[in-house]
Design a protein around this motif. Structure first.
Motif, PDB file in Angstrom:
ATOM      1  N   ASN A  10       0.812  -1.229   0.000  1.00 33.60           N
ATOM      2  CA  ASN A  10       0.000   0.000   0.000  1.00 33.60           C
ATOM      3  C   ASN A  10       0.842   1.273   0.000  1.00 33.60           C
ATOM      4  O   ASN A  10       0.611   2.189  -0.785  1.00 33.60           O
ATOM      5  CB  ASN A  10      -0.947   0.008   1.201  1.00 33.60           C
ATOM      6  N   VAL A  11       1.796   1.336   0.938  1.00 37.55           N
ATOM      7  CA  VAL A  11       2.590   2.566   1.034  1.00 37.55           C
ATOM      8  C   VAL A  11       3.667   2.637  -0.048  1.00 37.55           C
ATOM      9  O   VAL A  11       4.313   3.675  -0.208  1.00 37.55           O
ATOM     10  CB  VAL A  11       3.239   2.697   2.432  1.00 37.55           C
ATOM     11  N   ALA A  12       3.875   1.523  -0.778  1.00 38.01           N
ATOM     12  CA  ALA A  12       4.871   1.524  -1.853  1.00 38.01           C
ATOM     13  C   ALA A  12       4.265   1.898  -3.199  1.00 38.01           C
ATOM     14  O   ALA A  12       4.999   2.128  -4.165  1.00 38.01           O
ATOM     15  CB  ALA A  12       5.534   0.146  -1.952  1.00 38.01           C
ATOM     16  N   VAL A  13       2.935   1.956  -3.283  1.00 41.43           N
ATOM     17  CA  VAL A  13       2.266   2.187  -4.564  1.00 41.43           C
ATOM     18  C   VAL A  13       2.728   3.461  -5.265  1.00 41.43           C
ATOM     19  O   VAL A  13       3.001   3.436  -6.480  1.00 41.43           O
ATOM     20  CB  VAL A  13       0.731   2.167  -4.372  1.00 41.43           C
ATOM     21  N   PRO A  14       2.840   4.612  -4.581  1.00 38.87           N
ATOM     22  CA  PRO A  14       3.296   5.815  -5.305  1.00 38.87           C
ATOM     23  C   PRO A  14       4.679   5.636  -5.935  1.00 38.87           C
ATOM     24  O   PRO A  14       4.921   6.075  -7.071  1.00 38.87           O
ATOM     25  CB  PRO A  14       3.315   6.887  -4.212  1.00 38.87           C
ATOM     26  N   THR A  15       5.591   4.991  -5.216  1.00 37.19           N
ATOM     27  CA  THR A  15       6.941   4.785  -5.744  1.00 37.19           C
ATOM     28  C   THR A  15       6.933   3.812  -6.913  1.00 37.19           C
ATOM     29  O   THR A  15       7.623   4.019  -7.920  1.00 37.19           O
ATOM     30  CB  THR A  15       7.867   4.252  -4.624  1.00 37.19           C
ATOM     31  N   GLY A 130       2.147  -5.026   8.061  1.00 37.79           N
ATOM     32  CA  GLY A 130       2.429  -4.762   6.655  1.00 37.79           C
ATOM     33  C   GLY A 130       2.586  -3.282   6.375  1.00 37.79           C
ATOM     34  O   GLY A 130       3.492  -2.865   5.638  1.00 37.79           O
ATOM     35  N   GLN A 131       1.708  -2.466   6.968  1.00 36.17           N
ATOM     36  CA  GLN A 131       1.807  -1.023   6.776  1.00 36.17           C
ATOM     37  C   GLN A 131       3.135  -0.485   7.340  1.00 36.17           C
ATOM     38  O   GLN A 131       3.810   0.332   6.709  1.00 36.17           O
ATOM     39  CB  GLN A 131       0.645  -0.334   7.497  1.00 36.17           C
ATOM     40  N   VAL A 132       3.497  -0.949   8.548  1.00 34.85           N
ATOM     41  CA  VAL A 132       4.726  -0.480   9.195  1.00 34.85           C
ATOM     42  C   VAL A 132       5.950  -0.901   8.398  1.00 34.85           C
ATOM     43  O   VAL A 132       6.829  -0.090   8.078  1.00 34.85           O
ATOM     44  CB  VAL A 132       4.816  -1.019  10.639  1.00 34.85           C
ATOM     45  N   LEU A 133       6.002  -2.196   8.060  1.00 38.68           N
ATOM     46  CA  LEU A 133       7.165  -2.725   7.353  1.00 38.68           C
ATOM     47  C   LEU A 133       7.297  -2.109   5.969  1.00 38.68           C
ATOM     48  O   LEU A 133       8.416  -1.798   5.517  1.00 38.68           O
ATOM     49  CB  LEU A 133       7.056  -4.249   7.252  1.00 38.68           C
ATOM     50  N   GLY A 134       6.172  -1.902   5.279  1.00 38.17           N
ATOM     51  CA  GLY A 134       6.225  -1.271   3.968  1.00 38.17           C
ATOM     52  C   GLY A 134       6.824   0.122   4.039  1.00 38.17           C
ATOM     53  O   GLY A 134       7.674   0.493   3.216  1.00 38.17           O
ATOM     54  N   SER A 139      11.207   3.647   2.593  1.00 40.41           N
ATOM     55  CA  SER A 139      12.007   4.811   2.993  1.00 40.41           C
ATOM     56  C   SER A 139      13.486   4.479   3.099  1.00 40.41           C
ATOM     57  O   SER A 139      14.347   5.329   2.839  1.00 40.41           O
ATOM     58  CB  SER A 139      11.506   5.348   4.344  1.00 40.41           C
ATOM     59  N   ALA A 140      13.816   3.235   3.471  1.00 38.80           N
ATOM     60  CA  ALA A 140      15.223   2.855   3.604  1.00 38.80           C
ATOM     61  C   ALA A 140      15.936   2.843   2.253  1.00 38.80           C
ATOM     62  O   ALA A 140      17.146   3.110   2.177  1.00 38.80           O
ATOM     63  CB  ALA A 140      15.332   1.486   4.267  1.00 38.80           C
ATOM     64  N   ALA A 290       4.079   7.291   7.839  1.00 37.34           N
ATOM     65  CA  ALA A 290       2.758   6.678   7.731  1.00 37.34           C
ATOM     66  C   ALA A 290       2.790   5.247   8.263  1.00 37.34           C
ATOM     67  O   ALA A 290       1.891   4.821   8.996  1.00 37.34           O
ATOM     68  CB  ALA A 290       2.294   6.698   6.278  1.00 37.34           C
ATOM     69  N   GLY A 291       3.836   4.503   7.888  1.00 40.44           N
ATOM     70  CA  GLY A 291       3.941   3.129   8.373  1.00 40.44           C
ATOM     71  C   GLY A 291       4.087   3.062   9.877  1.00 40.44           C
ATOM     72  O   GLY A 291       3.436   2.254  10.545  1.00 40.44           O
ATOM     73  N   LEU A 292       4.939   3.914  10.436  1.00 36.60           N
ATOM     74  CA  LEU A 292       5.182   3.884  11.881  1.00 36.60           C
ATOM     75  C   LEU A 292       3.964   4.337  12.690  1.00 36.60           C
ATOM     76  O   LEU A 292       3.843   3.993  13.872  1.00 36.60           O
ATOM     77  CB  LEU A 292       6.382   4.759  12.221  1.00 36.60           C
TER      78      LEU A 292
END
Length: 448
Positions: A10-15, A130-134, A139-140, A290-292
């Motif tokens: 989910n949080v990787a979709v923009p990238t 999943g949200q946190v890890l994503g 970001s890393a 957002a993940g954290l």
């Protein structure tokens, strides 16, 4: 891994969209490509384990999931990524039901209860993790690999689990392959079509503004579910082997558990989805932040899910209604904490932790109680059924509350953090009402 992968992207979709030059529809299918086969094939995966051996099928599903994760991480285009995500979802659907079936067949008494509690804690914590890890992995940007580690992280874990599983999982009954011809193929086709017609509009309808085909698909799914029920009952009366034994549905507490699990997972999925939309779109949080934000929910869910069985016996009967009630209050508190369009500090994180506790108490005792008394020979049917219900609940929550959030934004006709917080507050009150319905169901005693 299976539950994390339903949300980690989910949080990787923009990238992903920026690097692969993907369209909005393509990005949607990157997410949906996993959820659709996962939902459709869960019950079939459970039955295959019953027929071919749970150890054998679990390791095969794990190998397929791990290989597909590697392929996703190496994909060079949107089409490739969508195809590999579908294979990854199929691997999950084969892998996951065997866990519950192995618990049912190889644990008894208090040991079974503890194992089921651990299973349910891991199952529902996966969404928030999943949200946190994503967020952390995107970001890393490890070694300049951008979004790819959200899939590649599964590869070393999967390899280790394959090696461990081959050593420690109980051996299958040597006679299991002889029963493979008993797979209910007509029932499989009916159920697969019914679940497909339900999940596809739930996943794609919102993005397409709910066109006519989505409503026709939902109506057709209801018809096919009814036909499947009639057909399976007829097969059972004739002494055949239905895909889902009707006696599982008639088992004391299973019907009520289906409603409670559906409600809890709908709140879980809807809550995570709309809050992600608000904090990334409305508040402009980075993927990492957002993940954290979901860390308190994930941590507290896991802690409560692992320890509730050790709480005083006098508390056990009220855990489910209390969990739903706490969920209702805490999701409303999240909405109120963010209602002014600004950060809320400690109040927000306290409310997020309370959401994790409430969902854990709503979900874990429900799943454990429903399965603790199911007969070992019905383990595959029960595991496939409840895993499917949990997944469909997540999808229905995302579809219903996501649509509510986006429609509210559109009706307000403006953009910005304040407008987004208004839409979020409406959704949080709707989520609270759903949890309250679960609290009422929690007061119902299951039939003996």
């Amino acid at each position: 891994m299976a539950l994390v992968d339903a949300f980690i992207v989910n949080v990787a979709v923009p990238t992903i969209g920026a690097e692969l030059h993907a369209t909005g529809a393509g990005l949607q299918l990157v997410v949906a490509g996993y959820a659709i086969p996962y939902s459709v094939l869960l019950i079939t995966g459970a039955r295959l384990g019953d027929l071919l051996g749970h150890r054998r099928v679990h390791l095969a599903g794990l190998a397929l999931f791990t290989a597909a994760s590697l392929a996703c991480g190496l994909a060079q285009g949107t089409g490739q990524l969508i195809a590999f995500r579908m294979i990854q979802g199929a691997g999950s659907a084969v892998m996951i039901p065997q866990v519950l079936s192995l618990i049912q067949r190889h644990f008894t008494g208090e040991a079974r209860g503890r194992a089921l509690g651990l299973y349910s804690a891991v199952l529902a914590t996966g969404a928030a993790v999943g949200q946190v890890l994503g967020g952390l992995l995107v970001s890393a940007d490890l070694f300049g690999t951008s979004w790819r580690p959200v899939f590649l992280v599964n590869v070393p874990v999967g390899v280790v689990l394959l090696l461990l599983g081959a050593r420690v999982l109980p051996r299958d009954d040597a006679r299991a392959p002889e029963r493979a011809h008993r797979l209910d193929l007509p029932g499989l086709v009916l159920l697969g079509a019914a679940v497909s017609l339900l999940t596809i509009p739930l996943v794609l309808g919102q993005e397409k503004d709910w066109p006519l085909w989505s409503w026709l698909s939902l109506a057709a799914s209801a018809v096919l579910f009814a036909l499947f029920s009639v057909y399976e009952s007829r097969v059972a009366r004739r002494g055949g082997t239905p895909l889902i034994a009707p006696r599982v549905l008639r088992h004391p507490g299973v019907g009520l558990a289906v409603f409670r699990i559906m409600a809890a997972m709908a709140v879980n999925g809807g809550f995570l989805f709309v809050l992600t939309l608000h904090i990334q779109g409305g508040l402009g949080y980075s993927a990492l932040r957002a993940g954290l934000t979901f860390a308190p929910t994930a941590v507290v869910f896991g802690l409560v899910g692992l320890t509730w069985r050790t709480w005083p016996a006098s508390w056990q009967r009220v855990l489910i209604p209390a969990g739903f009630a706490l969920t209702a209050v805490s999701v409303a508190a999240v909405g109120l904490a963010l209602r002014d369009g600004h950060e809320a500090g400690f109040r927000l994180y306290a409310a997020l932790a309370a959401v994790g506790a409430g969902l854990a108490l709503s979900f874990s005792p429900t799943l454990t109680g429903a399965l603790a008394t199911v007969r070992p020979e019905d383990a595959a049917d029960a595991s496939g059924l409840l895993a499917t219900v949990a997944q469909l609940g997540q999808l229905m929550g995302v579809a219903a509350f996501g649509t509510l959030f986006l429609n509210r934004l559109e009706s307000l006709g403006a953009s910005g953090a304040y407008t987004s917080s208004d839409a979020l507050l409406v959704c949080m009150f709707a989520l609270a009402a759903t949890a309250a319905a679960g609290a009422v169901s929690g007061l119902v005693r299951r039939r003996r």
